[in-house]
Design a protein around this motif. Structure first.
Motif, PDB file in Angstrom:
ATOM      1  N   GLY A  29      -3.296  -6.923  11.755  1.00 36.77           N
ATOM      2  CA  GLY A  29      -2.319  -6.234  10.906  1.00 36.77           C
ATOM      3  C   GLY A  29      -1.415  -7.164  10.123  1.00 36.77           C
ATOM      4  N   SER A  30      -1.654  -8.481  10.221  1.00 36.16           N
ATOM      5  CA  SER A  30      -0.753  -9.416   9.531  1.00 36.16           C
ATOM      6  C   SER A  30      -1.082  -9.543   8.040  1.00 36.16           C
ATOM      7  CB  SER A  30      -0.804 -10.788  10.204  1.00 36.16           C
ATOM      8  OG  SER A  30      -2.122 -11.291  10.192  1.00 36.16           O
ATOM      9  N   GLY A  31      -2.218  -8.983   7.611  1.00 37.39           N
ATOM     10  CA  GLY A  31      -2.513  -8.981   6.173  1.00 37.39           C
ATOM     11  C   GLY A  31      -3.680  -9.860   5.757  1.00 37.39           C
ATOM     12  N   LYS A  32      -4.453 -10.351   6.717  1.00 31.48           N
ATOM     13  CA  LYS A  32      -5.536 -11.292   6.390  1.00 31.48           C
ATOM     14  C   LYS A  32      -6.612 -10.642   5.524  1.00 31.48           C
ATOM     15  CE  LYS A  32      -6.521 -11.853  10.749  1.00 31.48           C
ATOM     16  NZ  LYS A  32      -5.625 -10.868  11.345  1.00 31.48           N
ATOM     17  N   SER A  33      -7.054  -9.458   5.957  1.00 36.07           N
ATOM     18  CA  SER A  33      -8.127  -8.785   5.204  1.00 36.07           C
ATOM     19  C   SER A  33      -7.650  -8.425   3.805  1.00 36.07           C
ATOM     20  CB  SER A  33      -8.562  -7.504   5.909  1.00 36.07           C
ATOM     21  OG  SER A  33      -9.023  -7.812   7.180  1.00 36.07           O
ATOM     22  N   TYR A  90      -6.130   8.261   9.057  1.00 38.72           N
ATOM     23  CA  TYR A  90      -5.558   8.184  10.390  1.00 38.72           C
ATOM     24  C   TYR A  90      -5.724   9.572  10.989  1.00 38.72           C
ATOM     25  CZ  TYR A  90      -3.153   3.830   9.110  1.00 38.72           C
ATOM     26  OH  TYR A  90      -2.861   2.550   8.719  1.00 38.72           O
ATOM     27  N   TYR A 128       0.846  -1.199   0.000  1.00 42.51           N
ATOM     28  CA  TYR A 128       0.000   0.000   0.000  1.00 42.51           C
ATOM     29  C   TYR A 128       0.874   1.238   0.000  1.00 42.51           C
ATOM     30  CZ  TYR A 128      -4.132  -2.693   1.473  1.00 42.51           C
ATOM     31  OH  TYR A 128      -5.182  -3.559   1.555  1.00 42.51           O
ATOM     32  N   LEU A 178      -3.167   1.382  14.388  1.00 40.38           N
ATOM     33  CA  LEU A 178      -2.439   0.767  13.276  1.00 40.38           C
ATOM     34  C   LEU A 178      -1.190   1.598  12.989  1.00 40.38           C
ATOM     35  CD1 LEU A 178      -5.349  -0.230  10.880  1.00 40.38           C
ATOM     36  CD2 LEU A 178      -4.219  -1.599  12.607  1.00 40.38           C
ATOM     37  N   GLN A 184     -11.738   2.608  14.736  1.00 42.96           N
ATOM     38  CA  GLN A 184     -11.460   1.185  14.930  1.00 42.96           C
ATOM     39  C   GLN A 184     -11.075   0.917  16.380  1.00 42.96           C
ATOM     40  OE1 GLN A 184      -8.696  -0.739  12.220  1.00 42.96           O
ATOM     41  NE2 GLN A 184      -8.824  -2.648  13.354  1.00 42.96           N
ATOM     42  N   MET A 233      -6.108   7.815   3.584  1.00 46.58           N
ATOM     43  CA  MET A 233      -5.768   6.462   3.139  1.00 46.58           C
ATOM     44  C   MET A 233      -6.720   6.060   2.036  1.00 46.58           C
ATOM     45  SD  MET A 233      -4.851   4.114   6.314  1.00 46.58           S
ATOM     46  CE  MET A 233      -6.400   4.395   7.128  1.00 46.58           C
ATOM     47  N   ALA A 261       1.617  -5.100   3.067  1.00 44.25           N
ATOM     48  CA  ALA A 261       0.535  -5.758   3.819  1.00 44.25           C
ATOM     49  C   ALA A 261       0.582  -7.264   3.600  1.00 44.25           C
ATOM     50  CB  ALA A 261      -0.810  -5.199   3.402  1.00 44.25           C
ATOM     51  N   PRO A 283      -9.352   3.751  -0.047  1.00 45.87           N
ATOM     52  CA  PRO A 283     -10.391   2.846   0.463  1.00 45.87           C
ATOM     53  C   PRO A 283      -9.844   1.437   0.617  1.00 45.87           C
ATOM     54  CG  PRO A 283     -11.193   4.130  -1.376  1.00 45.87           C
ATOM     55  CD  PRO A 283      -9.735   4.422  -1.272  1.00 45.87           C
ATOM     56  N   HIS A 284     -10.208   0.766   1.693  1.00 47.23           N
ATOM     57  CA  HIS A 284      -9.753  -0.613   1.872  1.00 47.23           C
ATOM     58  C   HIS A 284     -10.820  -1.438   2.572  1.00 47.23           C
ATOM     59  CE1 HIS A 284      -8.310   1.789   5.351  1.00 47.23           C
ATOM     60  NE2 HIS A 284      -8.602   0.737   6.064  1.00 47.23           N
TER      61      HIS A 284
HETATM   62  N1  LIG Z   1      -5.602   0.909   2.478  1.00 44.33           N
HETATM   63  C1  LIG Z   1      -4.501   0.784   3.189  1.00 44.33           C
HETATM   64  N2  LIG Z   1      -3.530   1.699   3.099  1.00 44.33           N
HETATM   65  C2  LIG Z   1      -2.385   1.571   3.791  1.00 44.33           C
HETATM   66  N3  LIG Z   1      -2.135   0.538   4.610  1.00 44.33           N
HETATM   67  C3  LIG Z   1      -3.076  -0.397   4.737  1.00 44.33           C
HETATM   68  C4  LIG Z   1      -4.309  -0.327   4.051  1.00 44.33           C
HETATM   69  N4  LIG Z   1      -5.048  -1.414   4.376  1.00 44.33           N
HETATM   70  C5  LIG Z   1      -4.316  -2.121   5.244  1.00 44.33           C
HETATM   71  N5  LIG Z   1      -3.138  -1.516   5.452  1.00 44.33           N
HETATM   72  C6  LIG Z   1      -2.055  -1.992   6.281  1.00 44.33           C
HETATM   73  O1  LIG Z   1      -1.698  -3.282   5.829  1.00 44.33           O
HETATM   74  C7  LIG Z   1      -1.393  -4.117   6.912  1.00 44.33           C
HETATM   75  C8  LIG Z   1      -2.280  -5.345   6.838  1.00 44.33           C
HETATM   76  O2  LIG Z   1      -3.627  -4.916   7.073  1.00 44.33           O
HETATM   77  P1  LIG Z   1      -4.846  -5.930   7.042  1.00 44.33           P
HETATM   78  O3  LIG Z   1      -6.071  -5.158   7.359  1.00 44.33           O
HETATM   79  O4  LIG Z   1      -4.820  -6.710   5.799  1.00 44.33           O
HETATM   80  O5  LIG Z   1      -4.452  -6.893   8.253  1.00 44.33           O
HETATM   81  P2  LIG Z   1      -5.386  -7.891   9.081  1.00 44.33           P
HETATM   82  O6  LIG Z   1      -4.533  -9.073   9.393  1.00 44.33           O
HETATM   83  O7  LIG Z   1      -6.638  -8.148   8.364  1.00 44.33           O
HETATM   84  O8  LIG Z   1      -5.660  -7.048  10.365  1.00 44.33           O
HETATM   85  P3  LIG Z   1      -6.941  -7.102  11.343  1.00 44.33           P
HETATM   86  O9  LIG Z   1      -6.992  -8.491  11.920  1.00 44.33           O
HETATM   87  O10 LIG Z   1      -6.641  -6.069  12.365  1.00 44.33           O
HETATM   88  O11 LIG Z   1      -8.139  -6.768  10.501  1.00 44.33           O
HETATM   89  C9  LIG Z   1      -1.587  -3.287   8.154  1.00 44.33           C
HETATM   90  O12 LIG Z   1      -0.321  -2.786   8.523  1.00 44.33           O
HETATM   91  C10 LIG Z   1      -2.492  -2.174   7.716  1.00 44.33           C
HETATM   92  O13 LIG Z   1      -2.248  -1.001   8.448  1.00 44.33           O
END
Ligand SMILES: Nc1ncnc2c1ncn2[C@@H]1O[C@H](COP(=O)(O)OP(=O)(O)OP(=O)(O)O)[C@@H](O)[C@H]1O
Length: 466
Positions: free
Chosen positions: A41-45, A436, A12, A401, A358, A463, A20, A465-466
């Protein structure tokens, strides 16, 4: 094999950016259930979003039943998302002014593959299967969290998806309800033979999957032993161009349902507030049009919707314009709406905006009050229009985050039309803006110890959209 994701990577932002997802391979067979656990924050979403056609990968590829989804033009990708993938998210995502049955039927009504009669009959059947046969005409606000989640699951299955993706679909529910919803998903998967990938924080539930993965700092690792597949795969019927109408009784009920729905939508529109899910963001060709689907030639209907979608999506742009600090944890937030083709006015029904911070893995609503009266009217947008709100973010605990900053989402629901008094064209659009935001009670020196900015720590950081 239904899903084959290879070498997925997502970075990102620009320099230095956030890695991510660094490396993820995920293969899921028809009817198979995989679970993904991992720290916040490990990247699952991000992984699910890439697999689900919501976020483009920086590298790697995603095949759904052999089709490279990220090679498809946006319109076809939107079809894939709507027709072949079901999404269940943690956040309530039902349209609050529609009854349960309308919410469930809507994704089917947006395509041209099934008749409204079929869509309503299937919606009715799915609601019965999730245990809500007596709540079909109930509005989401009158349902418990668990019931709403059942409606979301029914909606995710309306188009008979090949793949169901769930991002923490049960984490905001109590333990017993979480267990019930999980079991329900698993049973439906066996009955309908869709593949399922669920992100969950609950290891005990995750272990029930056929295969379990762990996301660790952007890398997807297999963990645990595969579970034997319990059910024999069910043969998926070949898709037909236009599905047959439902049995007469159900069809007649369905027809009455959407006629009523069409009549009441505009009157109810003012009550709409943001709660729709990501996958509905640009898709909900309002229920107003539902009754009319029967009368239109399919091609004409398709063209009209495409034009309206173009109008409501690319022609109308919106985002956060500015945020200023008012003190006492209050902020003035300005959102803009811009019609990029000013020669054709666009009419927007009162942007209805909510603010969320959040907290843990969920979002907590924080008060957001419009400053201008303009937000309560039907607006003619010909250029750039600004809306101001007061946002009160008085939270003591929130997810950081970015160290010390709040992760804030503003969700904006609008009804969009090319006409000032919409007669047959109305499009619902939900935009989410993410920033943020620097809390009031942390000084810049403290932040600067943990995060390096070129100058003083900014009040807010935009940021995508995510
Ligand atoms: N749109 C974005 N722009 C910048 N950074 C992002 C964006 N979306 C996610 N991130 C960053 O990418 C990393 C992974 O985020 P992600 O949401 O995929 O993790 P996650 O494992 O799903 O977290 P959670 O369990 O808290 O939902 C994090 O450091 C997050 O801050």
């Amino acid at each position: 094999m239904i899903l084959s994701a290879k070498g997925l990577r997502k970075r990102y932002g620009g320099d230095p950016g956030v890695d991510a997802v660094i490396c993820a391979d995920l293969i899921v067979g028809a009817g198979e259930f995989v679970s993904i656990v991992g720290r916040s924050g490990s990247g699952k979403s991000t992984l699910l979003a890439m697999v689900g056609g919501l976020t483009a990968p920086t590298a790697g590829r995603v095949q759904l039943a052999g089709d490279e989804i990220w090679d498809l033009p946006e319109a076809q990708l939107a079809d894939v998302r709507r027709e072949r993938i079901g999404f269940v998210f943690q956040f309530p995502s039902l349209l609050p002014n529609l009854r349960a049955i309308d919410n469930v039927a809507l994704p089917a009504l947006l395509g041209n593959d099934v008749t409204p009669e079929y869509a309503y009959a299937r919606a009715q059947g799915l609601l019965a299967r999730v245990g809500l046969s007596d709540r079909t005409t109930t509005f989401p606000g009158q349902m418990s969290g668990g019931e709403q989640r059942r409606v979301v699951i029914a909606r995710a299955l309306i188009n008979e998806p090949q793949l169901l993706l769930g991002d923490e679909p049960t984490s905001d529910l109590d333990e017993e309800t979480e267990e019930e919803i999980f079991a329900l998903l698993d049973n439906l998967r066996r009955e309908e033979n869709f593949a399922m990938a669920l992100v969950t924080h609950n290891h005990a539930l995750a272990q029930r999957a056929d295969r379990m993965f762990e996301m660790r700092q952007g890398i997807l690792l297999p963990c645990g032993e595969p579970r034997a597949l319990v059910a024999a795969p069910i043969q998926r019927p070949e898709p037909t161009a236009l599905k047959a109408p439902a049995p007469v009784g159900a069809a007649a009920d369905g027809a009455r349902d959407f006629e009523k729905l069409g009549k009441t939508l505009w009157a109810a529109a003012g009550r709409i507030f943001a709660a729709a899910a990501l996958m509905f963001v640009l898709a909900s060709a309002a229920n107003y049009g539902v009754a009319r689907y029967q009368q239109y030639e399919l091609d004409a209907g398709r063209q009209r919707l495409a034009a309206l979608e173009e109008l409501a999506t690319s022609t109308l742009q919106s985002d956060i314009a500015s945020i200023t600090r008012l003190g006492d944890s209050r902020y003035e937030v300005t959102i803009y709406l811009e019609n990029t083709k000013a020669e054709h006015p666009i009419y927007v029904m009162s942007p209805s905006v909510q603010g969320f911070v959040q907290v843990g893995v969920g979002w907590q609503e924080a008060p957001l009050t419009p400053i201008d009266d303009a937000t309560a009217a039907v607006l003619k947008v010909t250029g750039r229009q600004l809306y101001r709100f007061i946002f009160e973010a008085r939270l003591t605990k929130f997810t950081e985050l970015l160290p010390h900053y709040m992760h804030v989402r503003f969700s904006n629901t609008m009804l969009v039309s090319p006409e000032s008094t919409p007669t047959n064209e109305l499009f619902q659009r939900v935009d989410n803006y993410y920033v943020y935001l620097k809390p009031d009670n942390v000084d810049d020196a403290t932040i600067a110890k943990d995060v390096r900015f070129p100058g003083p720590p900014p009040l807010w950081i935009w940021m995508p959209p995510h």
